[in-house]
Design a protein around this motif. Structure first.
Motif, PDB file in Angstrom:
ATOM      1  N   TYR A   1       0.564 -10.071  -4.455  1.00  0.00           N
ATOM      2  CA  TYR A   1       1.063  -8.720  -4.196  1.00  0.00           C
ATOM      3  C   TYR A   1       2.158  -8.431  -5.215  1.00  0.00           C
ATOM      4  O   TYR A   1       3.146  -9.172  -5.305  1.00  0.00           O
ATOM      5  N   THR A   2       1.999  -7.375  -5.997  1.00  0.00           N
ATOM      6  CA  THR A   2       2.930  -7.111  -7.097  1.00  0.00           C
ATOM      7  C   THR A   2       3.624  -5.757  -7.008  1.00  0.00           C
ATOM      8  O   THR A   2       4.432  -5.428  -7.878  1.00  0.00           O
ATOM      9  N   LEU A   3       3.327  -4.957  -5.981  1.00  0.00           N
ATOM     10  CA  LEU A   3       3.926  -3.629  -5.903  1.00  0.00           C
ATOM     11  C   LEU A   3       5.411  -3.728  -5.570  1.00  0.00           C
ATOM     12  O   LEU A   3       5.848  -4.654  -4.878  1.00  0.00           O
ATOM     13  N   SER A   4       6.182  -2.765  -6.042  1.00  0.00           N
ATOM     14  CA  SER A   4       7.639  -2.814  -5.887  1.00  0.00           C
ATOM     15  C   SER A   4       8.090  -2.508  -4.465  1.00  0.00           C
ATOM     16  O   SER A   4       9.146  -2.978  -4.029  1.00  0.00           O
ATOM     17  N   GLU A   5       7.313  -1.717  -3.726  1.00  0.00           N
ATOM     18  CA  GLU A   5       7.711  -1.362  -2.371  1.00  0.00           C
ATOM     19  C   GLU A   5       7.255  -2.424  -1.373  1.00  0.00           C
ATOM     20  O   GLU A   5       6.330  -3.185  -1.649  1.00  0.00           O
ATOM     21  N   PRO A   6       7.911  -2.499  -0.206  1.00  0.00           N
ATOM     22  CA  PRO A   6       7.483  -3.450   0.829  1.00  0.00           C
ATOM     23  C   PRO A   6       6.037  -3.194   1.244  1.00  0.00           C
ATOM     24  O   PRO A   6       5.520  -2.082   1.115  1.00  0.00           O
ATOM     25  N   LYS A   7       5.410  -4.231   1.757  1.00  0.00           N
ATOM     26  CA  LYS A   7       4.015  -4.102   2.172  1.00  0.00           C
ATOM     27  C   LYS A   7       3.877  -3.071   3.293  1.00  0.00           C
ATOM     28  O   LYS A   7       4.559  -3.144   4.306  1.00  0.00           O
ATOM     29  N   SER A   8       2.957  -2.130   3.101  1.00  0.00           N
ATOM     30  CA  SER A   8       2.643  -1.140   4.130  1.00  0.00           C
ATOM     31  C   SER A   8       1.467  -1.638   4.965  1.00  0.00           C
ATOM     32  O   SER A   8       0.896  -2.691   4.690  1.00  0.00           O
ATOM     33  N   ASP A   9       1.076  -0.869   5.961  1.00  0.00           N
ATOM     34  CA  ASP A   9      -0.088  -1.228   6.765  1.00  0.00           C
ATOM     35  C   ASP A   9      -1.373  -1.183   5.949  1.00  0.00           C
ATOM     36  O   ASP A   9      -2.380  -1.776   6.343  1.00  0.00           O
ATOM     37  N   ASP A  10      -1.338  -0.492   4.809  1.00  0.00           N
ATOM     38  CA  ASP A  10      -2.515  -0.354   3.952  1.00  0.00           C
ATOM     39  C   ASP A  10      -2.266  -0.926   2.557  1.00  0.00           C
ATOM     40  O   ASP A  10      -2.809  -0.452   1.569  1.00  0.00           O
TER      41      ASP A  10
END
Length: 317
Positions: free
Chosen positions: A206-215
């Motif tokens: 997981y590389t996205l800058s924001e925290p993990k969302s439900d999707d």
């Protein structure tokens, strides 16, 4: 070794179909019925399957008889019957529809082209290994805590529960997983195999800058496919020994070596738009939408044939 359909099996299949239809009627009272399992789709993406040139001669058969390239549709999903957060432990699915395949097919594809389907999940086994257990497990999954408790109190079900929990995991990136066919398939005349899909880049996270969302799995997939080409290796495991590679008992992990037969390429693309969502929801997948050389075997696969047919017809009605 592979028993034929009989009266007991037919009765079990009818009960499975009724259980699933009852659940769908309760869950979608106003229509717009979705899949019974794997309703949450992360993405429907274009792919290309390239059959390898270096397949050993005895294993050149069916789709893998000679080097060729085929367009394909890929549908990534979560397994549970109700859409839930990607942050929860779950099985993930990858259904592949290889288009315009040559030769005889077992069932026509509603898409209008002969195709070879591969239905794969992140679990190397199907934890309900006979049709009676399959029927009881489905009822427990679909109809609330009382049915689940009734199922769990039976010691004969404990191994199935253990295996289900063992292979239900959290995942950070759909492109980094290995996917398995679960059941076995014919491979031409006199051979049987299981299919598995090994990622070219198992290190992806997981590389996205924001925290993990439900999707977040869909969000990560969108980012990865915009930035780079991705891929998997399609492999087979060849059945040699009924004790270590049983054809009927789907709860046993085959330990045989994986032999590469093709590469599955996913080009850079965007897929998050309404028309593609509609296509992904409309596509029908079944292990029986397949070439005759790759016929599914075993009673669980026989049950899947009827169940998938009837539920696909229900969704399209």
């Amino acid at each position: 070794m592979i028993e034929k359909s009989n009266h007991r099996e037919e009765k079990e299949i009818q009960e499975i179909i009724k259980t699933m239809k009852d659940f769908l009627a309760k869950t979608y009272p106003d229509g717009n019925i979705r899949r019974n399992f794997h309703p949450k789709m992360h993405g429907c993406v274009k792919g290309m399957l390239e059959v390898r040139k270096d397949i050993p001669a005895p294993l050149r058969c069916g789709l893998f008889k000679k080097p060729a390239s085929y367009e394909a549709w890929l549908r990534f999903s979560n397994a549970p019957p109700i859409a839930q957060s990607d942050k929860r432990s779950s099985g993930r699915g990858l259904a592949i529809k290889v288009l315009d395949v040559p030769g005889e097919v077992l069932e026509p594809d509603p898409i209008g082209k002969n195709s070879q389907n591969f239905l794969l999940t992140t679990s190397p086994i199907l934890s309900a290994w006979n049709i009676s257990l399959y029927r009881k497990a489905i009822k427990a999954v679909l109809f609330g805590w009382k049915e689940r408790l009734r199922f769990a109190l039976n010691p004969g079900h404990w191994r199935s529960l253990y295996l289900t929990l063992k292979y239900s995991k959290k995942h950070d990136n759909l492109l980094a997983q290995t996917y398995f066919s679960g059941g076995a398939f014919k491979y031409g005349t006199g051979k049987y195999v299981k299919f598995l899909l090994e990622p070219h880049h198992p290190e992806l996270e997981y590389t996205l800058s924001e925290p993990k969302s439900d999707d977040f799995l869909k969000a990560q997939l969108k980012t990865d496919l915009v930035t780079s080409k991705q891929g998997f290796t399609l492999c087979i495991q060849v059945h040699d020994n009924e004790k270590t590679e049983p054809l009927e008992n789907t709860s046993i992990v085959w330990k045989k070596e994986s032999i590469p037969v093709a590469d599955l390429w996913i080009p850079r693309q965007e897929f998050d738009f309404p028309e593609r969502e509609e296509l992904g929801d409309a596509l029908v997948f079944s292990p029986w939408i397949a070439m005759a050389d790759h016929e599914p075997v075993g009673e669980i696969n026989r049950a899947r044939k009827r169940v998938y047919q009837e539920l696909a017809e229900l969704r399209s009605s």
